[in-house]
Scaffold this motif. Sequence first.
Motif, short mmCIF file in Angstrom:
data_model
loop_
_atom_site.label_atom_id
_atom_site.label_comp_id
_atom_site.label_asym_id
_atom_site.label_seq_id
_atom_site.Cartn_x
_atom_site.Cartn_y
_atom_site.Cartn_z
N PHE A 83 0.82 -1.25 -0.09
CA PHE A 83 -0.07 0.09 0.09
C PHE A 83 0.66 1.31 -0.16
N GLU A 84 0.42 2.27 -0.70
CA GLU A 84 0.83 3.65 -0.53
C GLU A 84 0.53 4.44 0.59
N PHE A 85 -0.76 4.11 1.00
CA PHE A 85 -1.10 4.48 2.57
C PHE A 85 -1.73 3.41 3.44
N VAL A 86 -2.02 3.52 4.38
CA VAL A 86 -2.31 2.60 5.33
C VAL A 86 -3.78 1.79 5.03
N GLU A 87 -4.47 2.48 4.28
CA GLU A 87 -5.68 1.54 3.86
C GLU A 87 -6.13 2.08 2.41
N ARG A 88 -6.95 1.12 1.77
CA ARG A 88 -7.49 1.42 0.64
C ARG A 88 -8.36 2.75 0.26
N PRO A 89 -8.39 3.12 -0.85
CA PRO A 89 -9.43 4.26 -0.94
C PRO A 89 -11.10 3.61 -0.71
N MET A 90 -11.81 4.49 -0.14
CA MET A 90 -13.20 3.91 0.30
C MET A 90 -13.65 3.15 -1.07
N VAL A 91 -13.97 3.57 -2.29
CA VAL A 91 -14.62 2.93 -3.14
C VAL A 91 -14.00 1.61 -3.41
N ILE A 92 -12.67 1.62 -3.10
CA ILE A 92 -12.19 0.24 -3.49
C ILE A 92 -12.62 -0.88 -2.45
N ASP A 93 -12.77 -0.58 -1.26
CA ASP A 93 -13.09 -1.36 -0.10
C ASP A 93 -14.57 -1.66 -0.40
N LEU A 94 -15.31 -0.94 -0.84
CA LEU A 94 -16.92 -1.16 -0.99
C LEU A 94 -17.08 -2.11 -2.29
N VAL A 95 -16.28 -1.67 -3.32
CA VAL A 95 -16.47 -2.73 -4.44
C VAL A 95 -15.65 -4.07 -4.41
N ARG A 96 -14.77 -4.38 -3.47
CA ARG A 96 -14.17 -5.54 -3.17
C ARG A 96 -14.93 -6.29 -2.37
N ASN A 97 -15.90 -5.52 -1.36
CA ASN A 97 -16.76 -6.43 -0.67
C ASN A 97 -18.01 -6.92 -1.14
N ILE A 98 -18.26 -6.69 -2.43
CA ILE A 98 -19.40 -7.05 -3.03
C ILE A 98 -19.27 -8.67 -3.41
N ALA A 99 -18.05 -9.03 -4.15
CA ALA A 99 -17.85 -10.50 -4.13
C ALA A 99 -16.67 -10.97 -4.12
N ALA A 100 -15.60 -9.93 -3.39
CA ALA A 100 -14.17 -10.55 -3.29
C ALA A 100 -14.06 -10.39 -1.57
N ALA A 101 -12.97 -9.65 -1.27
CA ALA A 101 -12.52 -9.45 0.09
C ALA A 101 -11.87 -10.79 0.48
N ASN A 102 -11.54 -10.70 1.97
CA ASN A 102 -10.69 -11.96 2.50
C ASN A 102 -11.85 -13.11 2.58
N ALA A 103 -10.89 -14.39 2.68
CA ALA A 103 -11.52 -15.44 2.82
C ALA A 103 -12.86 -15.87 2.16
N ARG A 104 -13.04 -15.36 1.16
CA ARG A 104 -14.27 -15.75 0.15
C ARG A 104 -14.14 -16.92 -0.71
N LEU A 105 -15.42 -17.82 -0.47
CA LEU A 105 -15.40 -19.14 -1.12
C LEU A 105 -15.14 -18.76 -2.83
N SER A 106 -14.06 -19.00 -3.41
CA SER A 106 -13.89 -18.82 -4.77
C SER A 106 -13.39 -19.79 -5.68
N LEU A 107 -13.38 -19.86 -6.92
CA LEU A 107 -13.03 -20.76 -7.87
C LEU A 107 -12.68 -19.77 -9.23
N GLY A 108 -11.30 -19.99 -9.60
CA GLY A 108 -10.89 -19.24 -10.74
C GLY A 108 -9.55 -19.14 -11.08
N GLY A 109 -9.09 -18.28 -11.79
CA GLY A 109 -7.59 -18.36 -12.28
C GLY A 109 -7.14 -17.00 -12.72
#
Length: 501
Positions: free
Chosen positions: A216-242
């Motif tokens: 990171f350049e800063f201690v946390e991600r920008p606000m919009v990035i956190d909200l977007v990643r929480n839709i279907a990504a973020a930590n410990a998400r059940l996932s299949l892909g590549g």
Amino acid sequence: MSKYYSGYKNTIALLLIGGGVTGLCDSGYSATPQTNISHGTMNATDQAKALSHLQKVDVGQGWIACEKTAQSCSLWNAVKVVNIDPYQDIKYQIGKLSVTFPKGRPTFSLNNKELVISLGGMFQYDVGAFVGGNPKGNGPSMNSIRSHLRRGRFIVSAKYKDFVVTVTPDLGTSGTQNDSLFEASLRYQGFRHTSIDIGLLQPRVTLEDAEGSNFFEFVERPMVIDLVRNIAAANARLSLGGTHWEKRYILAAYVTGPRYGSFKNFQDNQVGGVFRLAGRPIITNDIDLHVGVSGSFAFHGENRKYSMNTGQEAQIWLTRPYLRTRTMDGVDSIWSVGPQVALRYKRFLLTSEYYSIHMQRSSVNGENAPNLNFPGWYVSANYTLFGQPRLYEAQRGVFITPIGPTFNPAAGYWGALEWSARWSVMDLNSHKSWYGSDKKLLGVNGGKQTVWSTGFNWYPSSQVKIMLDYNHIQASSSLKNEYNPRGRSSNLVISRLQYNF
């Protein structure tokens, strides 16, 4: 037992000082025992080839390389820093078991590296506080100094032939909850420049998310990035892909389900996915251009309810967000898509992304409810004051952190130092004047927030990072939010100590 290197005291000292070169990121890429893009470690032959067009200075820990046109070569104008891995000669052999410490990580190999077990970790400790007054009526005071372990991850990876199992518990405080688990996944990497993943993991979406918290350049991600990643990504998400990458492009796609842990509303039993496509149309010594697009979607939420909130781009007061929506009913699906661009010119890096979160809704209490739209964006600038500047890593499609020789003022070695600035905006208002026949709000009045940030990151070694950030936050009022009923203007200072191996 035969010893290629002896002296346990020296081994422990090296591990603590962190003189090696590491590139550990959130998903455990570098902790995974595989061949990765180097974060500055080369053998003598590779060094000579890579630096043949540059003037070189031996700093005792490797090389500093500058353009041949430079009058003198130092950390202030270095274009590349190549460090010798001080752990490369540390090796113990016990029968068929080999114990080594590549880049500082304890690694155990059997049967000529057919089975490899690697141990790693990443720890971030934050201290911060709001400075200045808190106008009466604008919400509770948050002026005390606070600190916490933001991330505390132990990474255990086991590789057998082309299969890698990674388990990463997390002792830190992530967002507004303790996740306790960051990753438990299986990866197949038998194809060229390709990884196929399944399990509980963090599928990468957006440029800033792919960077990983270690870079990171800063201690946390920008606000919009956190909200977007929480839709279907973020930590410990059940996932299949590549993911597949080449020098000039990267493509990633994942089908995802719910996250690990206890979640309510739309997150229960949801099905979704993420994708990312990016390319590098310009690659020269001085210029590197990255352009791409990312998207995410989710549907089939069990209760069709959804809510969002965002803090001050520093997770000190975890449960007191300035922006917060109420629970939105009738949400059938959520999706977001947007562009990403990054341009490096010599030691200067400019990055920007824009996303708009869309929610398709059905009727609420028998009335038509409006579809909702929440836009957000950021623009960041970064300049490496001394050390190797941020350079592109094709495997993740990101610019990795600066590199410098391990801190040793007696020899004139100061590591690496960078300065960053960011303008970040998130709007959680949509149809805020839309009311039903029962006078209840069908739109959302969650508020709009702008954060101006600046800060410095110092890398005394490749395993240690010290961050100091200043955030100025301007937020409009957020309906029925006790932490921001009338709008708030705040100044926040936060520091982070990071260690990884």
